[in-house]
Design a protein around this motif. Structure first.
Motif, short mmCIF file in Angstrom:
data_model
loop_
_atom_site.label_atom_id
_atom_site.label_comp_id
_atom_site.label_asym_id
_atom_site.label_seq_id
_atom_site.Cartn_x
_atom_site.Cartn_y
_atom_site.Cartn_z
N ARG A 92 9.57 0.84 -6.91
CA ARG A 92 8.49 0.36 -7.57
C ARG A 92 9.06 0.55 -9.30
O ARG A 92 9.03 0.44 -10.30
CB ARG A 92 7.22 1.31 -7.65
CG ARG A 92 6.51 0.55 -7.17
CD ARG A 92 5.56 1.85 -6.97
NE ARG A 92 3.72 1.43 -6.06
CZ ARG A 92 2.71 1.63 -5.12
NH1 ARG A 92 3.01 2.74 -6.07
NH2 ARG A 92 1.87 1.58 -4.92
N GLU B 279 -6.04 -7.82 -1.05
CA GLU B 279 -5.12 -7.24 -2.46
C GLU B 279 -5.57 -8.31 -3.30
O GLU B 279 -5.88 -9.65 -2.39
CB GLU B 279 -3.64 -7.40 -1.98
CG GLU B 279 -3.26 -6.59 -0.67
CD GLU B 279 -1.83 -6.36 -1.11
OE1 GLU B 279 -0.85 -6.71 -1.72
OE2 GLU B 279 -1.38 -5.29 -0.51
N GLN C 69 8.73 3.56 -1.43
CA GLN C 69 7.69 2.49 -2.08
C GLN C 69 8.07 3.04 -3.68
O GLN C 69 7.90 1.79 -4.52
CB GLN C 69 6.88 2.84 -1.59
CG GLN C 69 5.41 1.77 -2.35
CD GLN C 69 4.21 1.82 -2.10
OE1 GLN C 69 3.47 2.59 -1.94
NE2 GLN C 69 3.90 0.47 -0.65
N ARG D 15 -7.80 0.32 -8.06
CA ARG D 15 -7.02 -1.07 -7.89
C ARG D 15 -7.37 -2.28 -8.04
O ARG D 15 -8.45 -2.50 -7.94
CB ARG D 15 -6.53 -0.51 -5.90
CG ARG D 15 -5.92 -2.56 -5.75
CD ARG D 15 -5.50 -1.80 -3.89
NE ARG D 15 -6.94 -1.94 -3.17
CZ ARG D 15 -7.38 -2.75 -2.33
NH1 ARG D 15 -7.23 -4.07 -2.87
NH2 ARG D 15 -8.49 -2.43 -2.05
N ARG E 61 -6.17 -6.20 3.59
CA ARG E 61 -6.65 -4.68 2.27
C ARG E 61 -6.88 -5.17 1.12
O ARG E 61 -7.50 -4.44 -0.29
CB ARG E 61 -5.27 -4.29 1.76
CG ARG E 61 -4.51 -3.88 3.36
CD ARG E 61 -3.09 -3.64 2.84
NE ARG E 61 -1.94 -3.26 1.75
CZ ARG E 61 -1.61 -2.19 0.93
NH1 ARG E 61 -1.53 -1.31 2.51
NH2 ARG E 61 -1.39 -2.35 0.07
N TYR F 143 7.71 -6.63 4.64
CA TYR F 143 6.67 -5.22 3.75
C TYR F 143 7.80 -5.19 2.24
O TYR F 143 7.02 -5.58 1.08
CB TYR F 143 6.90 -3.82 4.37
CG TYR F 143 5.39 -3.63 5.00
CD1 TYR F 143 3.86 -3.73 4.48
CD2 TYR F 143 5.12 -4.47 5.97
CE1 TYR F 143 2.92 -3.18 4.81
CE2 TYR F 143 4.19 -3.96 6.78
CZ TYR F 143 2.91 -3.72 6.10
OH TYR F 143 2.17 -3.78 6.82
N ASP G 28 6.41 3.45 2.34
CA ASP G 28 5.16 4.92 1.95
C ASP G 28 5.35 5.32 3.22
O ASP G 28 4.68 6.49 2.76
CB ASP G 28 3.99 4.01 1.91
CG ASP G 28 3.25 3.30 2.58
OD1 ASP G 28 3.89 2.57 2.89
OD2 ASP G 28 2.03 3.05 2.95
N ASP H 49 3.67 -5.47 -6.16
CA ASP H 49 3.53 -6.00 -6.98
C ASP H 49 3.90 -5.92 -8.01
O ASP H 49 4.13 -7.60 -8.89
CB ASP H 49 1.98 -5.99 -7.46
CG ASP H 49 0.86 -6.11 -6.36
OD1 ASP H 49 1.35 -6.95 -5.64
OD2 ASP H 49 0.24 -6.31 -6.69
N GLY I 241 2.54 -3.80 -1.89
CA GLY I 241 2.76 -2.01 -2.36
C GLY I 241 3.39 -2.60 -3.91
O GLY I 241 3.65 -1.59 -4.23
#
Length: 474
Positions: A280, A455, A276, A9, A453, A397, A365, A405, A403
């Motif tokens: 994506r 990120e 999720q 990540r 997290r 969310y 997710d 991006d 999650g």
């Protein structure tokens, strides 16, 4: 039994970090490059092991949730020089505000033989270390001083001692008829929160002795610090029976067993694809969102078959919001006035309502789709409360792109709006007026989660989530 290396990540190189007089070490502890050098210097390899730490990626930070300490999780990318094999290793750093506490704890843990019960395959470095420069205690996964059952699950408790072996006939029964035998067993961590719990992917390779056919079976093993997993098991059993009888318009992941002695819940792998992942990849995301919205509305209007579920009043929700807001205010002080205004508006605008079932941790997710079937996972947080919290949480969310991006910002906002519109087509009209207030609160909590997290570009993402919360109140 060790996990192979996962796709890395993005690290948070270059992200500014809050200054804190109680924890001056955070300036170093939040810098991946400096922590890489410290881990290289201070982590001692386990007997007979040799690894090179190639990279250090911050994973999850719990800062300022307690004035006494910070809990900092990292993922180390390792190279084994002798074999060229690469793998990931989780480590946790503990920082304490009071001088001397960390070193005393380290000495106590060392005296208790921290390697005991950990399988050799899971040992890379000594389970407990100390970085004097930071006064930081380091725990190397799977060692966890407050989640002692984790070592048993990975070692003699489940895998070698027979608890999961006892379940194998039940798991193999999911395959086509035959003389199935397990040929290989692997276990890999999928989620770990220091001192709180862990989720592990348990995979069986099987072969039909009669035909030579091969098959793969997966289940998930959730290790709890407390007895909450037993409650989740009973709830999933009850809901699963109602799914089989066709009484409800949603599904839940199927439980296999609960081991009270190890505080461990075993679950089947959820069928289908995570929402999720669909978002994506753009795979008919609009249809997936509509189907999900209808299932969430059905869950919120269900009676859970009379299952024994705790209530979560408005005061609990507002306390969660307050904690999230305090983290955002600390992480981005320039946003503090906006966050305080949002929090005050949410607290003033919401009122206690008749409680209904809520998932409690609804996000992309935690929802799987198999055709038109929606399967909810991670039901540990199910309570009775204001049902609008669920669609607001999902909205936050998706709109906050947690999650997600790769999803353009406007596309994410449109997806969140589509989900909300479909949800309220199938929910009572009286719920709709308080949705924006719940969304504003949920976005502040999402901003807090983005920081925890660690990120990539978290400062910008936190600011965007706060701006979206403010827009909800506009």
């Amino acid at each position: 039994m060790r996990a192979t290396r996962q796709a890395p990540r993005a690290a948070v190189h270059g992200a500014s970090f809050p200054a804190d007089p109680d924890f001056p070490q955070l300036a170093v502890a939040s810098d991946p490059q400096r922590m890489l050098e410290l881990f290289r210097r201070h982590l001692e390899p386990a007997a007979g092991k040799r690894y090179r730490i190639e990279d250090c990626v911050p994973l999850r930070f719990r800062c300022r949730q307690s004035t006494a300490r910070c809990v900092l999780q990292y993922t180390l990318h390792l190279l084994e020089p002798g074999t060229g094999r690469r793998c990931d290793q989780g480590v946790t750093g503990l920082l304490y505000a009071q001088k001397g506490v960390a070193e005393r704890l380290w000495r106590e843990l060392q005296a208790a033989d921290p390697s005991q019960g950990i399988p050799d395959d899971w040992l890379t470095f000594q389970p407990v270390g100390f970085i004097p420069d930071l006064e930081m205690v380091v725990q190397v996964f799977p060692y966890d001083r407050k989640l002692r059952n984790l070592r048993l699950v990975l070692g003699g408790g489940l895998v070698l001692g027979g608890a999961l072996r006892d379940l194998e006939p039940q798991l193999l029964a999911r395959l086509a008829p035959g003389e199935w035998r397990v040929t290989e067993r692997t276990m890999a961590p999928t989620r770990y929160r220091t001192e709180l719990g862990a989720a592990l992917n348990y995979t069986l390779q099987a072969c039909d002795a009669a035909t030579g056919r091969a098959a793969t079976l997966r289940c998930f093993v959730k290790v709890y610090r407390n007895d909450h997993g037993e409650h989740t098991f009973e709830l999933l059993q009850s809901l699963g029976q109602r799914v089989e009888r066709g009484e409800i318009r949603y599904s839940v992941v199927r439980p296999v067993a609960y081991r009270a002695d190890l505080r461990t819940l075993v679950l089947e792998e959820a069928p289908g694809t995570a929402l999720q992942r669909l978002l994506r990849g753009g795979h008919d995301a609009a249809n997936a969102l509509r189907i999900t919205a209808r299932a969430v509305a059905a869950f919120n209007q269900d009676d859970l078959g009379g299952a024994n579920v705790a209530e979560s009043p408005l005061a609990v929700q507002l306390e969660e919001l307050r904690r999230g807001a305090s983290i955002v205010e600390w992480a981005r002080p320039e946003l503090a006035a906006q966050v305080r205004a949002i929090t005050a508006a949410v607290a003033a605008g919401l009122e206690e309502v008749a409680p209904a079932p809520i998932h409690g941790d609804l996000k992309p997710d935690h929802v799987f789709l198999a055709g038109d079937r929606v399967i909810f996972i991670d039901l540990d947080s199910v309570v009775l409360g204001d049902p609008v919290r669920d669609p607001a949480h999902m909205f936050a969310y998706v709109a906050g792109r947690v999650g997600l991006d790769a999803m353009p910002a406007e596309e994410a906002r449109a997806a969140a709006r589509l989900f909300a519109a479909e949800y309220f087509e199938h929910a009572p009209g009286a719920w709709r007026p308080r949705f924006e207030l719940h969304c504003a609160g949920a976005l502040v909590e999402v901003a807090s989660a983005i920081f925890r997290r660690q990120e990539a570009q978290w400062p910008e993402k936190v600011a965007a989530a706060v701006a979206a919360a403010r827009d909800c109140l506009g």
